[in-house]
Motif scaffolding. Structure first.
Motif, PDB file in Angstrom:
ATOM      1  N   VAL A 117       0.856  -1.185   0.000  1.00 56.66           N
ATOM      2  CA  VAL A 117       0.000   0.000   0.000  1.00 56.66           C
ATOM      3  C   VAL A 117       0.892   1.235   0.000  1.00 56.66           C
ATOM      4  CG1 VAL A 117      -1.732   1.315   1.278  1.00 56.66           C
ATOM      5  CG2 VAL A 117      -1.876  -1.187   1.175  1.00 56.66           C
ATOM      6  N   MET A 118       0.590   2.191  -0.864  1.00 62.17           N
ATOM      7  CA  MET A 118       1.436   3.373  -0.987  1.00 62.17           C
ATOM      8  C   MET A 118       0.594   4.578  -1.388  1.00 62.17           C
ATOM      9  SD  MET A 118       1.166   2.821  -4.428  1.00 62.17           S
ATOM     10  CE  MET A 118       2.144   4.056  -5.198  1.00 62.17           C
ATOM     11  N   ILE A 119       1.251   5.745  -1.413  1.00 62.60           N
ATOM     12  CA  ILE A 119       0.636   6.995  -1.857  1.00 62.60           C
ATOM     13  C   ILE A 119       1.557   7.609  -2.897  1.00 62.60           C
ATOM     14  CG2 ILE A 119      -0.024   9.346  -1.168  1.00 62.60           C
ATOM     15  CD1 ILE A 119      -0.844   8.299   1.519  1.00 62.60           C
ATOM     16  N   SER A 120       1.003   8.061  -4.011  1.00 63.94           N
ATOM     17  CA  SER A 120       1.813   8.657  -5.069  1.00 63.94           C
ATOM     18  C   SER A 120       2.368  10.008  -4.620  1.00 63.94           C
ATOM     19  CB  SER A 120       0.981   8.850  -6.338  1.00 63.94           C
ATOM     20  OG  SER A 120       0.025   9.889  -6.151  1.00 63.94           O
ATOM     21  N   HIS A 121       3.429  10.460  -5.309  1.00 62.85           N
ATOM     22  CA  HIS A 121       4.035  11.750  -4.980  1.00 62.85           C
ATOM     23  C   HIS A 121       3.012  12.880  -5.043  1.00 62.85           C
ATOM     24  CE1 HIS A 121       7.958   9.850  -6.629  1.00 62.85           C
ATOM     25  NE2 HIS A 121       7.807   9.576  -5.359  1.00 62.85           N
ATOM     26  N   GLU A 122       2.242  12.901  -6.106  1.00 60.21           N
ATOM     27  CA  GLU A 122       1.297  13.996  -6.318  1.00 60.21           C
ATOM     28  C   GLU A 122       0.224  14.016  -5.237  1.00 60.21           C
ATOM     29  OE1 GLU A 122      -1.336  15.893  -9.994  1.00 60.21           O
ATOM     30  OE2 GLU A 122      -0.259  14.009 -10.256  1.00 60.21           O
ATOM     31  N   ASN A 123      -0.310  12.831  -4.917  1.00 58.81           N
ATOM     32  CA  ASN A 123      -1.332  12.756  -3.884  1.00 58.81           C
ATOM     33  C   ASN A 123      -0.762  13.078  -2.505  1.00 58.81           C
ATOM     34  OD1 ASN A 123      -3.476  12.136  -5.567  1.00 58.81           O
ATOM     35  ND2 ASN A 123      -3.111   9.943  -5.461  1.00 58.81           N
ATOM     36  N   PHE A 124       0.507  12.720  -2.284  1.00 57.71           N
ATOM     37  CA  PHE A 124       1.161  13.028  -1.016  1.00 57.71           C
ATOM     38  C   PHE A 124       1.268  14.537  -0.812  1.00 57.71           C
ATOM     39  CE2 PHE A 124       5.258  14.003   1.120  1.00 57.71           C
ATOM     40  CZ  PHE A 124       4.935  13.544   2.390  1.00 57.71           C
ATOM     41  N   GLU A 125       1.676  15.237  -1.860  1.00 60.53           N
ATOM     42  CA  GLU A 125       1.794  16.697  -1.754  1.00 60.53           C
ATOM     43  C   GLU A 125       0.437  17.341  -1.492  1.00 60.53           C
ATOM     44  OE1 GLU A 125       3.704  17.881  -5.333  1.00 60.53           O
ATOM     45  OE2 GLU A 125       5.604  16.894  -4.846  1.00 60.53           O
ATOM     46  N   THR A 126      -0.594  16.833  -2.189  1.00 64.44           N
ATOM     47  CA  THR A 126      -1.944  17.364  -1.973  1.00 64.44           C
ATOM     48  C   THR A 126      -2.399  17.107  -0.544  1.00 64.44           C
ATOM     49  OG1 THR A 126      -2.509  16.994  -4.298  1.00 64.44           O
ATOM     50  CG2 THR A 126      -4.343  17.258  -2.753  1.00 64.44           C
ATOM     51  N   LEU A 127      -2.146  15.900  -0.046  1.00 63.48           N
ATOM     52  CA  LEU A 127      -2.534  15.534   1.316  1.00 63.48           C
ATOM     53  C   LEU A 127      -1.856  16.443   2.333  1.00 63.48           C
ATOM     54  CD1 LEU A 127      -3.885  13.596   3.339  1.00 63.48           C
ATOM     55  CD2 LEU A 127      -1.896  12.088   3.098  1.00 63.48           C
ATOM     56  N   ASN A 128      -0.567  16.694   2.161  1.00 61.44           N
ATOM     57  CA  ASN A 128       0.137  17.557   3.113  1.00 61.44           C
ATOM     58  C   ASN A 128      -0.339  19.006   3.047  1.00 61.44           C
ATOM     59  OD1 ASN A 128       1.724  16.043   4.796  1.00 61.44           O
ATOM     60  ND2 ASN A 128       3.614  16.316   3.650  1.00 61.44           N
ATOM     61  N   ARG A 129      -0.672  19.475   1.834  1.00 56.87           N
ATOM     62  CA  ARG A 129      -1.207  20.841   1.716  1.00 56.87           C
ATOM     63  C   ARG A 129      -2.523  20.967   2.477  1.00 56.87           C
ATOM     64  NH1 ARG A 129       0.697  20.691  -3.725  1.00 56.87           N
ATOM     65  NH2 ARG A 129      -1.363  20.035  -4.461  1.00 56.87           N
ATOM     66  N   GLU A 130      -3.365  19.946   2.359  1.00 55.96           N
ATOM     67  CA  GLU A 130      -4.648  19.967   3.056  1.00 55.96           C
ATOM     68  C   GLU A 130      -4.453  19.928   4.566  1.00 55.96           C
ATOM     69  OE1 GLU A 130      -6.574  16.602   1.378  1.00 55.96           O
ATOM     70  OE2 GLU A 130      -7.198  17.649  -0.461  1.00 55.96           O
ATOM     71  N   ARG A 131      -3.468  19.143   5.014  1.00 54.89           N
ATOM     72  CA  ARG A 131      -3.200  19.058   6.452  1.00 54.89           C
ATOM     73  C   ARG A 131      -2.642  20.386   6.980  1.00 54.89           C
ATOM     74  NH1 ARG A 131      -3.240  14.075   8.786  1.00 54.89           N
ATOM     75  NH2 ARG A 131      -1.645  14.598  10.333  1.00 54.89           N
ATOM     76  N   GLU A 132      -1.802  21.031   6.158  1.00 54.12           N
ATOM     77  CA  GLU A 132      -1.241  22.311   6.577  1.00 54.12           C
ATOM     78  C   GLU A 132      -2.340  23.354   6.733  1.00 54.12           C
ATOM     79  OE1 GLU A 132       2.674  24.994   5.543  1.00 54.12           O
ATOM     80  OE2 GLU A 132       1.761  23.806   3.945  1.00 54.12           O
ATOM     81  N   LYS A 133      -3.284  23.381   5.783  1.00 58.97           N
ATOM     82  CA  LYS A 133      -4.405  24.328   5.862  1.00 58.97           C
ATOM     83  C   LYS A 133      -5.252  24.074   7.109  1.00 58.97           C
ATOM     84  CE  LYS A 133      -4.920  25.092   0.876  1.00 58.97           C
ATOM     85  NZ  LYS A 133      -5.783  24.838  -0.310  1.00 58.97           N
ATOM     86  N   ALA A 134      -5.357  22.788   7.484  1.00 55.20           N
ATOM     87  CA  ALA A 134      -6.170  22.426   8.648  1.00 55.20           C
ATOM     88  C   ALA A 134      -5.398  22.567   9.951  1.00 55.20           C
ATOM     89  CB  ALA A 134      -6.678  20.990   8.496  1.00 55.20           C
ATOM     90  N   GLY A 135      -4.146  22.993   9.875  1.00 54.02           N
ATOM     91  CA  GLY A 135      -3.336  23.160  11.075  1.00 54.02           C
ATOM     92  C   GLY A 135      -2.836  21.856  11.658  1.00 54.02           C
ATOM     93  N   GLU A 136      -2.811  20.788  10.850  1.00 50.21           N
ATOM     94  CA  GLU A 136      -2.356  19.481  11.322  1.00 50.21           C
ATOM     95  C   GLU A 136      -0.880  19.275  10.971  1.00 50.21           C
ATOM     96  OE1 GLU A 136      -6.524  17.009  10.768  1.00 50.21           O
ATOM     97  OE2 GLU A 136      -5.145  17.123   9.098  1.00 50.21           O
ATOM     98  N   SER A 137      -0.229  18.389  11.709  1.00 55.32           N
ATOM     99  CA  SER A 137       1.177  18.097  11.429  1.00 55.32           C
ATOM    100  C   SER A 137       1.313  17.414  10.077  1.00 55.32           C
ATOM    101  CB  SER A 137       1.758  17.194  12.523  1.00 55.32           C
ATOM    102  OG  SER A 137       1.073  15.957  12.561  1.00 55.32           O
ATOM    103  N   LEU A 138       2.428  17.659   9.398  1.00 55.72           N
ATOM    104  CA  LEU A 138       2.643  17.112   8.063  1.00 55.72           C
ATOM    105  C   LEU A 138       3.328  15.756   8.143  1.00 55.72           C
ATOM    106  CD1 LEU A 138       3.795  20.237   6.031  1.00 55.72           C
ATOM    107  CD2 LEU A 138       1.505  19.542   6.738  1.00 55.72           C
TER     108      LEU A 138
END
Length: 666
Positions: free
Chosen positions: A174-195
């Motif tokens: 099970v893995m996450i692609s580079h592009e989806n990883f960057e999107t996921l971290n951007r969303e977490r940053e906006k929500a104030g969550e740790s990256l």
């Protein structure tokens, strides 16, 4: 009631087929809107008649109630580790050892597969229906994460076909692609969550959520690559098994390859290491397996590793080291970038002693301090960067780091524009800016002035011979002969290189000017659109916005650059020095793509991205990096991810590499 039961069965079967076509084959048969309509109908029927819900219903992918803790699941056959080969020599030794143990009379072949950097799992099917799944754990028992695995769209809830054994166990990553990883971290940053530190951590953290509805919102993917226990079906080769996986509806890595000769194994290892940065996801090596199952059985197992397989590991891209200092570096646009000075460490065969810290916001977010032990990553040709701090190893006397309030080179005040993370030196005559801007101006993609290295540029600035790039075209041999390490011949060679650069095309000059966010490709687009520097200088914001591929941020950067009187003076000085190229018209190819926009995604195998963009450009089209409603075609190679998904949702035409080449007549 019979009609309701029949309709639930029909919808379940139809929606599972659509999921398979979309997530595994990348070949949907219906629109997203039609899929959503069918899905809503099934949800409504199941809510009203829960007794008719089937175990493989696609509605079960959205996540179940949170668990208090995971149970354990015992693997029927152990999920063993692999022996590692750290270089080509150790792979050759593995091949030699296998051949020696099998003896002379055998017809041995191999299978190579990418070694995905994710989380290993096991999937269990009973009578063709997915019933349980677990992590690898200690190899003999793992955590029961069945509900979380059900949320992954590439995992079939029911196997396809008729010839299905009662028990089918398969293993995958099970893995996450580079592009989806960057999107996921951007969303977490906006929500104030740790990256998340990297895609592997993100995948592991997502799979171990006690609330599977959280997992369902994470962009997890899976590839299947090996068998566990399979009752009532045997395979002669591992390659045959991979083929059966596809028939059952599993996703198999497209880079898996059958290798006939021993030397093909080495070539496969080299190619995958060379291509690793072009893949849509992380791999840290390749797995080499004996293909013939009978030979696997003859070779047998060690205590915890099979004798018939090995993991060929690539050179490390992450290492741990210590920050001994932080320097503030001034770039050609005046941006002050913090750079970590590291205790030297080997990463991917290269000694790394410096890493970018990006900006003050990044330092604050990661709480990076001098003296910290940190994880450093180097990927391809990208500048090394600090991924995370290891707080447990932090010295007690460390203090938070702040960039200086004045320029570390010229002492001028610094400024930070609103809504901008960059801190800049306000002195456009700052020697550091001048040095960096000249280095960019003379670079190969710019004016390509050979022989103008860093030390020579330093001397020219210190002696007052060069105060702007235009001054390079006023240099005389006599000016250079008095400089350190310059003789008549070296002076003549440099003047000749400067003279030769006068013939550089317009796109090279635009690139050399160092306009913000304007790289080689965009420089060419601007050159072809406007035809001269004067026309580009006088272009309005609206003119720039109307060019496909130029967004509002890029357009604003170009506009601001030409509004600066110092920049306009530089261009006038260059023109007075005889540097005033016009666009090179390319009339060799018919402009069949005029007005059309392409996006290339996935791992391209028949041409590079630059080659693809050039094929589009010379035929009148443009190639951009993101999919939008303005996109006309998406060319997708193996491993294409979210860009392909977005193109499908927008109804954009999808092309294979062969289809694209057919369009361009090659």
């Amino acid at each position: 009631m019979k009609d309701v039961k029949k309709r639930v069965e029909e919808l379940t079967r139809e929606l599972n087929e659509h999921n398979y076509r979309y997530y595994v084959l990348d070949d949907p048969l219906v629109s997203d809107a039609e899929f959503d309509r069918l899905f809503r109908e099934l949800v409504e029927l199941e809510e009203k008649y829960p007794q008719y819900r089937l175990p493989d219903s696609p509605t079960q992918r959205v996540g179940a109630e949170p668990l208090e803790a995971f149970g354990t699941l015992v693997h029927r056959t152990p999920m063993l580790s692999l022996e590692n080969a750290m270089n080509e020599g150790e792979i050759r030794e593995f091949i030699r050892r296998v051949r020696k143990e099998l003896g002379e009379n055998h017809n041995l072949t191999w299978v190579g597969e990418p070694k995905l950097d994710g989380l290993g799992v096991e999937l269990i099917y009973e009578k063709g229906v997915f019933t349980a799944g677990a992590t690898r754990g200690d190899g003999y028992r793992g955590e029961n994460i069945t509900q979380n695995l059900k949320t992954i769209r590439q995992i079939p809830l029911k196997l396809r076909g008729d010839d299905i054994p009662d028990i089918v166990e398969v293993r995958g990553e099970v893995m996450i692609s580079h592009e989806n990883f960057e999107t996921l971290n951007r969303e977490r940053e906006k929500a104030g969550e740790s990256l998340f530190a990297n895609p592997r951590n993100a995948a592991a953290g997502s799979l171990r959520q006690l609330d599977s509805s959280v997992t369902a919102r994470r962009p997890l993917e899976i590839f299947i690559y090996s068998p566990g226990e399979i009752n009532g079906m045997t395979f002669e080769t591992h390659w045959e098994f991979l083929g059966q996986l596809k028939k059952w509806g599993f996703r198999v890595n497209p880079y898996a390859k059958r290798l006939i000769e021993d030397e093909e194994v080495i070539q496969y290892f080299r190619k995958m290491e060379k291509d690793r940065d072009s893949l849509a996801y992380d791999i840290d090596g390749v797995v080499i397996k004996v293909n013939e199952i009978a030979y696997q059985q003859a070779l047998g197992m060690r205590t915890r590793t099979p004798r018939w397989a090995i993991a060929g590991k690539f050179k490390a891209r992450q290492e741990t080291t210590r920050i001994v200092d932080i320097e503030a570096s001034v770039g050609r646009t005046g941006v002050i970038t913090p750079v970590a000075i590291l205790e030297p460490v080997q990463i991917g065969g290269v000694t790394v002693s410096r890493a970018t810290l990006h900006n003050q916001d990044e330092i604050d977010r990661k709480d990076i301090r001098i003296g910290d032990t940190v994880v450093v990553e180097r990927a391809g040709d990208v500048i090394p960067k600090v991924i995370k701090v290891i707080p447990e190893k932090r010295p007690e006397d460390t203090k938070p780091y702040h960039l200086p309030e004045t320029c570390p080179v010229c002492g001028s005040e610094t400024s930070r524009l609103e809504d901008n993370v960059a801190i800049r030196c306000t002195n456009i005559s700052c020697p550091a800016q001048l040095k960096a801007s000249i280095a960019h101006f003379v670079s190969r993609k710019g004016m390509d002035i050979e022989g103008l290295g860093e030390k020579i540029v330093d001397q020219l600035i210190q002696e007052g011979l060069v105060k702007s790039p235009a001054d390079l075209y006023r240099l005389k041999e006599a000016d250079l002969c008095d400089l350190d390490r310059f003789g008549e011949k070296s002076a003549a060679n440099l003047i000749e290189a400067v003279e030769h650069s006068r013939s550089r095309p317009l796109q090279a000059l635009i690139y050399a000017l160092g306009i913000p966010n304007t790289g080689e490709y965009l420089s060419r687009i601007l050159a072809e659109t406007f035809g001269s520097v004067d026309a580009l200088m006088d272009a309005s914001r609206e003119d720039l916005d109307n060019i496909e591929g130029i967004g509002p941020v890029v357009a604003e950067g170009i506009t601001i650059y030409f509004e600066n009187e110092q920049n306009r003076k530089l261009i006038r000085d260059l023109q007075n020095a005889g540097i005033n190229p016009t666009v090179e018209k390319d009339t060799k190819e018919p402009r069949i793509f005029s007005g059309k926009t392409f996006v290339f995604t996935g791992s391209l195998e028949k041409f590079t991205r630059d080659e693809a963009k050039e094929m589009v450009r010379v035929r009148g089209g443009s190639a951009t990096g993101s999919v939008s409603r303005k996109t006309d075609y998406v060319v997708a190679g193996p491993g294409a991810g979210s860009k392909l998904d977005k193109a499908k949702s927008l109804g954009i035409k999808i092309l294979s590499e062969d289809e694209f080449l057919k369009m361009v007549g090659e």
